[in-house]
Design an enzyme around this catalytic site. Sequence first.
Site, PDB file in Angstrom:
ATOM      1  NE  ARG A  36       0.802   1.546   4.331  1.00  0.00           N
ATOM      2  CZ  ARG A  36       2.092   1.825   4.328  1.00  0.00           C
ATOM      3  NH1 ARG A  36       2.742   2.048   3.202  1.00  0.00           N
ATOM      4  NH2 ARG A  36       2.785   1.885   5.463  1.00  0.00           N
ATOM      5  CD  GLU A  42       2.057   7.858   6.851  1.00  0.00           C
ATOM      6  OE1 GLU A  42       1.578   6.767   7.237  1.00  0.00           O
ATOM      7  OE2 GLU A  42       2.110   8.195   5.665  1.00  0.00           O
ATOM      8  CG  HIS A  43       3.787   8.031  12.612  1.00  0.00           C
ATOM      9  ND1 HIS A  43       4.329   7.043  13.389  1.00  0.00           N
ATOM     10  CD2 HIS A  43       4.616   8.157  11.552  1.00  0.00           C
ATOM     11  CE1 HIS A  43       5.443   6.595  12.834  1.00  0.00           C
ATOM     12  NE2 HIS A  43       5.642   7.256  11.716  1.00  0.00           N
ATOM     13  N   GLY A 136      11.373  -3.030   2.301  1.00  0.00           N
ATOM     14  CA  GLY A 136      12.022  -1.952   3.045  1.00  0.00           C
ATOM     15  C   GLY A 136      11.778  -0.582   2.427  1.00  0.00           C
ATOM     16  N   GLY A 138       8.850   1.024   2.653  1.00  0.00           N
ATOM     17  CA  GLY A 138       7.754   1.692   3.353  1.00  0.00           C
ATOM     18  C   GLY A 138       6.430   1.525   2.619  1.00  0.00           C
ATOM     19  CB  SER A 141       7.178  -5.826   1.635  1.00  0.00           C
ATOM     20  OG  SER A 141       8.058  -5.444   2.658  1.00  0.00           O
ATOM     21  CG  ASP A 187       0.880  -0.789   7.121  1.00  0.00           C
ATOM     22  OD1 ASP A 187       0.464   0.355   6.837  1.00  0.00           O
ATOM     23  OD2 ASP A 187       1.932  -0.995   7.749  1.00  0.00           O
ATOM     24  CE1 TYR A 237       4.902   3.034  13.306  1.00  0.00           C
ATOM     25  CE2 TYR A 237       4.534   1.757  15.308  1.00  0.00           C
ATOM     26  CZ  TYR A 237       4.065   2.297  14.126  1.00  0.00           C
ATOM     27  OH  TYR A 237       2.747   2.111  13.774  1.00  0.00           O
TER      28      TYR A 237
HETATM   29  C1  GLA Z   1       3.909   1.853   9.615  1.00  0.00           C
HETATM   30  C2  GLA Z   1       2.938   1.054  10.471  1.00  0.00           C
HETATM   31  C3  GLA Z   1       1.503   1.585  10.334  1.00  0.00           C
HETATM   32  C4  GLA Z   1       1.455   3.095  10.552  1.00  0.00           C
HETATM   33  C5  GLA Z   1       2.524   3.788   9.713  1.00  0.00           C
HETATM   34  C6  GLA Z   1       2.593   5.257  10.013  1.00  0.00           C
HETATM   35  O1  GLA Z   1       3.603   1.634   8.263  1.00  0.00           O
HETATM   36  O2  GLA Z   1       2.955  -0.310  10.090  1.00  0.00           O
HETATM   37  O3  GLA Z   1       0.656   0.923  11.230  1.00  0.00           O
HETATM   38  O4  GLA Z   1       1.564   3.416  11.903  1.00  0.00           O
HETATM   39  O5  GLA Z   1       3.805   3.233   9.924  1.00  0.00           O
HETATM   40  O6  GLA Z   1       1.423   5.894   9.639  1.00  0.00           O
END
Ligand code: GLA
Length: 397
Positions: A36, A42-43, A136, A138, A141, A187, A237
């Site tokens: 995806r 984000e976050h 890797g 982002g 995968s 994800d 994270y």
């Molecule tokens: C990674 C995590 C997701 C999300 C993003 C940030 O991809 O797997 O759950 O927190 O970072 O939005």
Amino acid sequence: MSASQQTLQELIEKGQQAFRNTFGYEAEVASFAPGRVNLIGEHIDYNDGFALPMALSMGTVVMGARNKSQSTADIITFSEKIDGTNRIQFDVKALEPSNPAISNCRWANYVKGVIYHFNHNVPGFNAVIVSNVPMGAGVSSSAALEVSTLLFIEALSTKRIASNDERAKICVRAEHTFAGTPCGIMDQMISLNATANHALLIDFRSLESWQIPFMSKSLAILICNSNVRHKLSDGEYGKRREQCSKALELMGLKSFRDVQPEHLSVLYKANDQVLINRTKHVIEEIQRTMDAAEALKNGDFKKMGELMKQSHTSLRDLYEVSCEELDALVDVANSCPGVLGSRMTGGGFGGSTVTLLETQCVDTVISNIKKMYKEKYNREADCFVVLPSAGARIIKL
Ligand code: GLA
């Protein structure tokens, strides 16, 4: 041809041939789950917020059949850039999250974690894994592997999982306990629930979601992989999650969705600038994501682009999950004519950027980005144009 350029049909054929060559009979069951890209939000999936991701056409196929054993899984992966061995054999009934023997082969941990948390009788089986999701980068995968594995073992067994929400939760548990990554659920949700030509607005407080039409011939979505992964990412994270919990605790709240101005004043009194910044990002990114969904619905792509730019600034300055290379990729994209907005996407500290731009400018923008990146960092930026694609499914062989 690089793996990411292979079509699904080519992946399937590669898998069938690999299965036949390795195990000497035909695969009977196959599943596919996509990677995806998150457009905005984000976050905030682990903060009761919203996100607006879309699935890629690139994904992971798990293919196989039962073997003669009661409970032995024999799995071989043909994915590129894996760490450790590419073939594993294990007893599906003897899995434990804490087993140290499983810890140094990341791809296998996802597979084992999903089987463990599926928590139902899985027969002995042989399988091959083929994927065209860049690792890797982002673009999830790992979620593609988890979700595809889950659909595969579900099809092999007699148990049916009640809903995609449940499936996503099983995959997240696998990731937390076997891969040691404290991810949110975005994800897995998008990989399972995506529809072609749509982005998915997900509310992480209720897990409700809405398909948002997102298709315009004159616009394109460009992913640029920085090809960097900063070491600090894993710990950072988790640290962001802890900081957000701490901010909520100080405000006496259970959810960022309930924050009112009086709650914020508690944070200001505590005078913890880091917690103030994290909270600001979360609250504003929630609003931006809702505004972005509205903008897409109204065909207001200029607004969408502006929101993407703001999101990046916030991730860079307030949430501090960007890095120099991502900032440079975003800056050069935003400086190109025809670009509506660009931002880092995913967990950050490396990985990829996502850019919304006019289709007619794609080639020039890519060449500007690649040139800058090579000159400044002596690295390649891998760029690919993507379309909102369909979600995970069983494939008829
Ligand atoms: C990674 C995590 C997701 C999300 C993003 C940030 O991809 O797997 O759950 O927190 O970072 O939005």
